[in-house]
Design an enzyme around this catalytic site. Sequence first.
Site, PDB file in Angstrom:
ATOM      1  N   LYS A 103      34.360  52.717  34.797  1.00  0.00           N
ATOM      2  CA  LYS A 103      34.683  52.790  33.365  1.00  0.00           C
ATOM      3  C   LYS A 103      34.148  51.566  32.622  1.00  0.00           C
ATOM      4  O   LYS A 103      33.492  51.693  31.588  1.00  0.00           O
ATOM      5  CB  LYS A 103      36.212  52.881  33.151  1.00  0.00           C
ATOM      6  CG  LYS A 103      36.865  54.066  33.839  1.00  0.00           C
ATOM      7  CD  LYS A 103      38.355  54.119  33.573  1.00  0.00           C
ATOM      8  CE  LYS A 103      39.155  52.956  34.109  1.00  0.00           C
ATOM      9  NZ  LYS A 103      39.168  52.842  35.595  1.00  0.00           N
ATOM     10  N   ARG A 137      46.563  55.947  29.691  1.00  0.00           N
ATOM     11  CA  ARG A 137      46.759  55.992  31.140  1.00  0.00           C
ATOM     12  C   ARG A 137      48.021  56.759  31.525  1.00  0.00           C
ATOM     13  O   ARG A 137      48.316  56.885  32.699  1.00  0.00           O
ATOM     14  CB  ARG A 137      46.915  54.551  31.619  1.00  0.00           C
ATOM     15  CG  ARG A 137      45.900  54.112  32.612  1.00  0.00           C
ATOM     16  CD  ARG A 137      46.173  52.643  32.836  1.00  0.00           C
ATOM     17  NE  ARG A 137      45.562  52.159  34.020  1.00  0.00           N
ATOM     18  CZ  ARG A 137      44.455  51.436  34.030  1.00  0.00           C
ATOM     19  NH1 ARG A 137      43.825  51.177  32.908  1.00  0.00           N
ATOM     20  NH2 ARG A 137      43.989  50.983  35.155  1.00  0.00           N
ATOM     21  N   ARG A 139      33.529  44.211  44.142  1.00  0.00           N
ATOM     22  CA  ARG A 139      33.312  43.806  42.739  1.00  0.00           C
ATOM     23  C   ARG A 139      33.428  42.283  42.557  1.00  0.00           C
ATOM     24  O   ARG A 139      34.314  41.638  43.080  1.00  0.00           O
ATOM     25  CB  ARG A 139      34.345  44.469  41.822  1.00  0.00           C
ATOM     26  CG  ARG A 139      34.261  43.916  40.400  1.00  0.00           C
ATOM     27  CD  ARG A 139      35.025  44.697  39.410  1.00  0.00           C
ATOM     28  NE  ARG A 139      36.384  44.962  39.793  1.00  0.00           N
ATOM     29  CZ  ARG A 139      37.156  45.874  39.192  1.00  0.00           C
ATOM     30  NH1 ARG A 139      36.684  46.597  38.211  1.00  0.00           N
ATOM     31  NH2 ARG A 139      38.390  46.062  39.602  1.00  0.00           N
ATOM     32  N   ARG A 193      38.548  39.650  41.055  1.00  0.00           N
ATOM     33  CA  ARG A 193      39.794  39.904  40.335  1.00  0.00           C
ATOM     34  C   ARG A 193      40.990  39.817  41.275  1.00  0.00           C
ATOM     35  O   ARG A 193      40.916  40.254  42.403  1.00  0.00           O
ATOM     36  CB  ARG A 193      39.724  41.293  39.683  1.00  0.00           C
ATOM     37  CG  ARG A 193      39.602  41.210  38.186  1.00  0.00           C
ATOM     38  CD  ARG A 193      39.282  42.522  37.574  1.00  0.00           C
ATOM     39  NE  ARG A 193      40.296  43.554  37.788  1.00  0.00           N
ATOM     40  CZ  ARG A 193      40.235  44.759  37.230  1.00  0.00           C
ATOM     41  NH1 ARG A 193      39.236  45.056  36.427  1.00  0.00           N
ATOM     42  NH2 ARG A 193      41.166  45.651  37.451  1.00  0.00           N
ATOM     43  N   ARG A 215      47.339  50.567  42.931  1.00  0.00           N
ATOM     44  CA  ARG A 215      46.681  50.993  41.675  1.00  0.00           C
ATOM     45  C   ARG A 215      46.233  52.451  41.782  1.00  0.00           C
ATOM     46  O   ARG A 215      46.347  53.218  40.834  1.00  0.00           O
ATOM     47  CB  ARG A 215      45.479  50.080  41.383  1.00  0.00           C
ATOM     48  CG  ARG A 215      45.912  48.687  40.925  1.00  0.00           C
ATOM     49  CD  ARG A 215      44.787  47.680  41.068  1.00  0.00           C
ATOM     50  NE  ARG A 215      43.616  47.996  40.273  1.00  0.00           N
ATOM     51  CZ  ARG A 215      42.399  47.535  40.535  1.00  0.00           C
ATOM     52  NH1 ARG A 215      42.197  46.732  41.566  1.00  0.00           N
ATOM     53  NH2 ARG A 215      41.397  47.864  39.759  1.00  0.00           N
TER      54      ARG A 215
HETATM   55  P1  AP5 Z   1      34.002  48.977  37.122  1.00  0.00           P
HETATM   56  O1  AP5 Z   1      33.049  49.426  36.079  1.00  0.00           O
HETATM   57  O2  AP5 Z   1      34.559  47.602  37.029  1.00  0.00           O
HETATM   58  O3  AP5 Z   1      35.157  50.073  37.340  1.00  0.00           O
HETATM   59  P2  AP5 Z   1      36.424  50.396  36.474  1.00  0.00           P
HETATM   60  O4  AP5 Z   1      36.588  51.884  36.468  1.00  0.00           O
HETATM   61  O5  AP5 Z   1      36.362  49.711  35.147  1.00  0.00           O
HETATM   62  O6  AP5 Z   1      37.520  49.774  37.402  1.00  0.00           O
HETATM   63  P3  AP5 Z   1      38.762  48.853  37.066  1.00  0.00           P
HETATM   64  O7  AP5 Z   1      39.223  48.320  38.406  1.00  0.00           O
HETATM   65  O8  AP5 Z   1      38.449  47.829  36.031  1.00  0.00           O
HETATM   66  O9  AP5 Z   1      39.742  49.880  36.522  1.00  0.00           O
HETATM   67  P4  AP5 Z   1      41.236  49.762  36.439  1.00  0.00           P
HETATM   68  O10 AP5 Z   1      41.535  50.963  35.659  1.00  0.00           O
HETATM   69  O11 AP5 Z   1      41.962  49.637  37.738  1.00  0.00           O
HETATM   70  O12 AP5 Z   1      41.462  48.308  35.808  1.00  0.00           O
HETATM   71  P5  AP5 Z   1      41.891  47.830  34.375  1.00  0.00           P
HETATM   72  O13 AP5 Z   1      41.256  46.532  34.127  1.00  0.00           O
HETATM   73  O14 AP5 Z   1      41.741  48.923  33.377  1.00  0.00           O
HETATM   74  O15 AP5 Z   1      33.253  49.143  38.542  1.00  0.00           O
HETATM   75  C1  AP5 Z   1      33.883  48.768  39.756  1.00  0.00           C
HETATM   76  C2  AP5 Z   1      32.807  48.227  40.725  1.00  0.00           C
HETATM   77  O16 AP5 Z   1      31.915  49.284  41.057  1.00  0.00           O
HETATM   78  C3  AP5 Z   1      31.935  47.117  40.135  1.00  0.00           C
HETATM   79  O17 AP5 Z   1      31.637  46.174  41.127  1.00  0.00           O
HETATM   80  C4  AP5 Z   1      30.645  47.834  39.665  1.00  0.00           C
HETATM   81  O18 AP5 Z   1      29.538  46.994  39.725  1.00  0.00           O
HETATM   82  C5  AP5 Z   1      30.563  48.970  40.676  1.00  0.00           C
HETATM   83  N1  AP5 Z   1      29.984  50.201  40.126  1.00  0.00           N
HETATM   84  C6  AP5 Z   1      30.244  50.756  38.904  1.00  0.00           C
HETATM   85  N2  AP5 Z   1      29.569  51.897  38.750  1.00  0.00           N
HETATM   86  C7  AP5 Z   1      28.869  52.090  39.922  1.00  0.00           C
HETATM   87  C8  AP5 Z   1      27.988  53.096  40.399  1.00  0.00           C
HETATM   88  N3  AP5 Z   1      27.686  54.168  39.643  1.00  0.00           N
HETATM   89  N4  AP5 Z   1      27.471  52.970  41.633  1.00  0.00           N
HETATM   90  C9  AP5 Z   1      27.772  51.893  42.413  1.00  0.00           C
HETATM   91  N5  AP5 Z   1      28.599  50.894  42.020  1.00  0.00           N
HETATM   92  C10 AP5 Z   1      29.143  50.996  40.791  1.00  0.00           C
HETATM   93  O19 AP5 Z   1      43.471  47.645  34.554  1.00  0.00           O
HETATM   94  C11 AP5 Z   1      44.011  46.592  35.357  1.00  0.00           C
HETATM   95  C12 AP5 Z   1      45.524  46.612  35.249  1.00  0.00           C
HETATM   96  O20 AP5 Z   1      45.924  46.399  33.869  1.00  0.00           O
HETATM   97  C13 AP5 Z   1      46.212  47.928  35.636  1.00  0.00           C
HETATM   98  O21 AP5 Z   1      46.415  48.019  37.015  1.00  0.00           O
HETATM   99  C14 AP5 Z   1      47.505  47.840  34.829  1.00  0.00           C
HETATM  100  O22 AP5 Z   1      48.449  47.001  35.448  1.00  0.00           O
HETATM  101  C15 AP5 Z   1      47.060  47.181  33.530  1.00  0.00           C
HETATM  102  N6  AP5 Z   1      46.667  48.159  32.489  1.00  0.00           N
HETATM  103  C16 AP5 Z   1      45.434  48.314  31.947  1.00  0.00           C
HETATM  104  N7  AP5 Z   1      45.430  49.290  31.040  1.00  0.00           N
HETATM  105  C17 AP5 Z   1      46.673  49.784  31.006  1.00  0.00           C
HETATM  106  C18 AP5 Z   1      47.294  50.846  30.285  1.00  0.00           C
HETATM  107  N8  AP5 Z   1      46.593  51.605  29.415  1.00  0.00           N
HETATM  108  N9  AP5 Z   1      48.604  51.092  30.502  1.00  0.00           N
HETATM  109  C19 AP5 Z   1      49.323  50.349  31.369  1.00  0.00           C
HETATM  110  N10 AP5 Z   1      48.808  49.332  32.095  1.00  0.00           N
HETATM  111  C20 AP5 Z   1      47.478  49.055  31.918  1.00  0.00           C
END
Ligand code: AP5
Length: 246
Positions: free
Chosen positions: A31, A106, A155, A188, A199
């Site tokens: 994402k 979410r 990552r 991270r 998660r």
């Molecule tokens: P990346 O692009 O970083 O993936 P992502 O989907 O953004 O993964 P996240 O871990 O950031 O998502 P998340 O939803 O767990 O975390 P968030 O920060 O939102 O890619 C991942 C890796 O893969 C990278 O190394 C990249 O290079 C690689 N990659 C990407 N595309 C690729 C491809 N096509 N092929 C190969 N490699 C690839 O949330 C963190 C925390 O915040 C949550 O756990 C929660 O506690 C809180 N939070 C955030 N939003 C909310 C909400 N709306 N409500 C409640 N709590 C929330």
Amino acid sequence: MEVQTSSAVGVKTNQQVVGPIVLLGPPGAGKGTQAKLIAETYGIPQISTGDILRDNVARKTELGVKAKEIMARGDLVPDELVCGMVADRLMQADCVRGFILDGFPRTVRQAEWLDTQLEKMRAGKDGKGQQACAPPVVIRLVVEYNQLLQRLTGRRSCPTCGLIYNVYYQPPKIQGICDVDGTPLVTRRDDTEEVITERLKAYEQLTLPLVEYYGARGRLIEVNGDQPVEAVMAQTFKAIENVNRL
Ligand code: AP5
């Protein structure tokens, strides 16, 4: 329609309204990676609730103090805190042509809140700029479980410019160092196997129901996220352009 294109990605610098885009997918689906490419190409902001929360944790704000332990466990931060944070962000001037929500909504409650919020924003716009807060286009990135684990454990990100790398798939030119600004890359805190498991559980239980929510409203577009970044990007852009007829 005039679209000027430059750079490897292709920056579309026309000023057309893109509208709200939601990127839906489990942790590691890509994402953040795709959101950055969309933001750069279409000139609309990436609103990552994870990034905003992590920034609050780093600055030890009231919100950050509340969110810190919840995020460290891999649980979701309460809906009211996250919705309040998004409401503030959507008021900013750079959202005028649209925005990309990365990691929000979410839960079904967050999705319902977003629909109401966008409706209020449309009502307040008197016809002008209403398209920028139209019902969102929801792009679901579908990725296989073992691939998610490898992406998350591999990552690394740059704390200065936010660029995301992967030791397996997108390594930096010099190991552990950002290609753009030379900053040492970081892992991270929630990218440990134990927290990743939590998660992914939270995603299955609380976020997956959004597939049905948006599917029933005819707003869901599925993209195969299990391909190289450029291939996912091509499908994602196609989905955005078909819906918006840019
Ligand atoms: P990346 O692009 O970083 O993936 P992502 O989907 O953004 O993964 P996240 O871990 O950031 O998502 P998340 O939803 O767990 O975390 P968030 O920060 O939102 O890619 C991942 C890796 O893969 C990278 O190394 C990249 O290079 C690689 N990659 C990407 N595309 C690729 C491809 N096509 N092929 C190969 N490699 C690839 O949330 C963190 C925390 O915040 C949550 O756990 C929660 O506690 C809180 N939070 C955030 N939003 C909310 C909400 N709306 N409500 C409640 N709590 C929330």
